[in-house]
Enzyme design. Structure first.
Site, PDB file in Angstrom:
ATOM      1  N   GLY A 285       0.950  -1.292  -0.012  1.00 52.77           N
ATOM      2  CA  GLY A 285       0.011   0.011  -0.063  1.00 52.77           C
ATOM      3  C   GLY A 285       0.870   1.144   0.003  1.00 52.77           C
ATOM      4  N   ASP A 286       2.062   1.241  -0.199  1.00 51.93           N
ATOM      5  CA  ASP A 286       2.903   2.392  -0.446  1.00 51.93           C
ATOM      6  C   ASP A 286       4.162   1.939  -1.362  1.00 51.93           C
ATOM      7  OD1 ASP A 286       4.679   4.768   0.222  1.00 51.93           O
ATOM      8  OD2 ASP A 286       2.855   5.227   1.710  1.00 51.93           O
ATOM      9  N   ASP A 287       5.271   2.655  -1.256  1.00 50.64           N
ATOM     10  CA  ASP A 287       6.530   2.227  -1.888  1.00 50.64           C
ATOM     11  C   ASP A 287       6.862   0.860  -1.748  1.00 50.64           C
ATOM     12  OD1 ASP A 287       7.041   4.807  -2.778  1.00 50.64           O
ATOM     13  OD2 ASP A 287       7.923   5.508  -0.859  1.00 50.64           O
TER      14      ASP A 287
END
Length: 495
Positions: A285-287
């Site tokens: 859900g991010d990098d």
């Protein structure tokens, strides 16, 4: 103590050797990458996200039930030897603590191995010890207790000031280690599950009083190996090596929901040196990967760079942030990073460098090679106005240096903006090189290779046509045209 068969260890070594030989050659083929993309997409969508309560997804196949756990240390124990139950209900914290205390006494004799058998092992956070192997059997799953009161509080990281999300103490990680040497976390693709759903909900509802903790965090340590396991649903960043040397992450699957799982970065090397990340699948859900080295004046004062990092043979996805990022917390400096043989699919951004006034530090000697972008909104991003700060005391004269960055063999399709390099008068981008770039686009507009305050060169013919800021060279690297427009701004965030 448990006995294991030598043949099991031999077979595992042979499998790893074959995988090591096979993957680089396999990923080097552009067409093959797209075949592999659809395998990954099918698996993640239909076997993991469709059944969120399942045991996770891995591109590495299971072999069969009852695989013997190889003995990788002179001594080996089962968690059940220390009272472990493995029913997903019993609290296994004390069993882990007793086992690791026993293992700590074998350091001078080559260390010891803790086998986690098949089952569900519910636990509060626990600390590792040096000269230890944590081995997760096939179908073994370590589950993080969701009650945050059971998660220890720790001081803020010294290079981040007051804390990442809140002033003061932060929650520690589920599996933690400090000042360690020679630690291995591996297995037959067993799982470490942070059960982050309650953390994400409380974070969005502003019900937490401390910064969330990672799933696995190793600090001030060396000779660390994470391999052949699945990490999923971290409360915050998934694997966070902090100020470590000689770290290897290999054959690891990292998963979190692509939406509504805030800050669940996959792997965040932070002030780390001599690190390899290879042969991994990451969808979070991010990098997917974010290289860091401290935040503003606190990172400058701590002064530990991230350097000598090799990232290769990855399949990654990030619908919220980027596949591979450098920064934005890079105040200690980032240098000598190679990213090669990587497929970024169905992502908001593919690769990104992000920084801001106040960061100080540098990003230099960065090589991107043989990358494939499939359905990304933006392919290559360098952003110099990422204005998140720990407090208002940052030094506005601390300007980062961004230079010596090369992009070679960059291909893909379904990309809206292939390149966006946004330097500024205060933070110009220097010595950027593009060679063999061909990215199919989805947006028919002239200015989709966007630049501002950038100096560099294009070697040979690339697609789409480069911005006018860059010098032009032919395939033999003979100068064709010098740019007289390095400070021209052609950035359009509405695309």
């Amino acid at each position: 103590m448990v006995e294991t068969l030598p043949v099991g260890r031999f077979q595992l070594q042979q499998q790893r050797l074959e995988l090591k030989r096979w993957i680089p050659a396999f990923l080097s083929s552009h067409k093959t990458l797209f075949v592999l993309l659809w395998i990954a997409a099918f698996g993640s969508v239909f076997f993991w996200q469709w059944n969120i309560g399942g045991s996770g997804f891995s591109i590495f196949a299971k072999v069969g039930p009852g695989r013997p756990m190889p003995k990788m240390r002179p001594f080996a124990f089962n968690l059940t030897d220390f009272g472990g139950v493995g029913d997903g209900v019993a609290d296994e914290t004390a069993a882990f603590e007793r086992a690791i205390l026993a293992i700590s006494k074998f350091g001078k004799r080559g260390g010891a191995q803790l086998n986690v058998p098949p089952g569900k092992w519910l636990t509060a956070p626990f600390n590792l010890t040096s000269h230890m192997t944590l081995f997760l059997a096939e179908d073994a799953e370590i589950l993080g207790i969701q009650d945050e009161k059971r998660w220890a509080l720790m001081p803020p990281l010294p290079s981040y000031g007051y804390g990442r999300e809140h002033n003061g103490s932060r929650y520690g990680s589920l599996i933690h280690g400090q000042n360690l040497r020679d630690v291995v976390i591996t297995g037959h693709n067993g799982t470490i599950n942070g059960q982050g759903q309650s953390w994400w909900k409380k974070y969005r509802q502003k019900l937490l009083n401390h910064s969330r903790g990672p799933l696995v965090q190793i600090m001030w340590s060396s000779d660390i190996v994470i391999s052949d396991i699945t990490l999923r649903d971290s409360p915050f960043w998934t694997f966070h090596p902090y100020d470590c040397k000689n770290v290897t992450v290999r054959n690891v699957t990292i998963m979190a929901p692509i939406f509504e799982a805030p800050n669940t970065d996959g792997i965040d090397p932070d002030s780390c040196e001599d690190m390899v990340i290879e042969d991994c699948y990451i969808s979070v859900g991010d990098d997917a990967v974010a290289i860091k080295s401290g935040w503003d004046q606190y990172g400058i004062a701590y002064g530990r760079p991230s350097r000598n990092i090799l990232i290769r043979n990855l399949i990654i996805r990030s619908m919220v942030s980027a596949g591979i990022s450098i920064g934005s917390e890079m105040s200690g400096g980032v240098s000598n990073v190679t990213v090669e043989n990587v497929l970024v699919w169905s992502s908001r951004r593919a690769v990104r460098i992000k920084t801001a006034v106040g960061r100080g530090g540098y990003v230099r000697d960065i090589t991107y090679r043989n990358l494939t972008f499939d359905n990304a909104r933006v392919g290559i991003v360098i952003k110099t106005d990422y204005n998140e700060h720990p407090d208002d005391d940052f030094d506005r004269k601390a300007l980062p240096i961004i230079r010596d960055i090369s992009f070679t063999e960059i291909h893909g399709h379904g990309v809206r903006v292939p390149v966006r390099i946004h330097g500024s008068k205060d933070i110009p981008i220097r010595n950027v090189t593009f060679r063999d770039l061909s990215i199919g686009i989805t947006y028919k507009k002239k200015h989709i290779f966007q630049c501002a305050f950038v100096e560099g060169r294009v070697i040979g013919t690339i697609f789409p046509a480069p911005c006018e800021n860059l010098d032009r060279y032919d395939e033999e690297e003979r100068l064709v045209k010098l740019s007289a427009a390095q400070n021209v701004t052609d950035i359009d965030y509405d695309i």
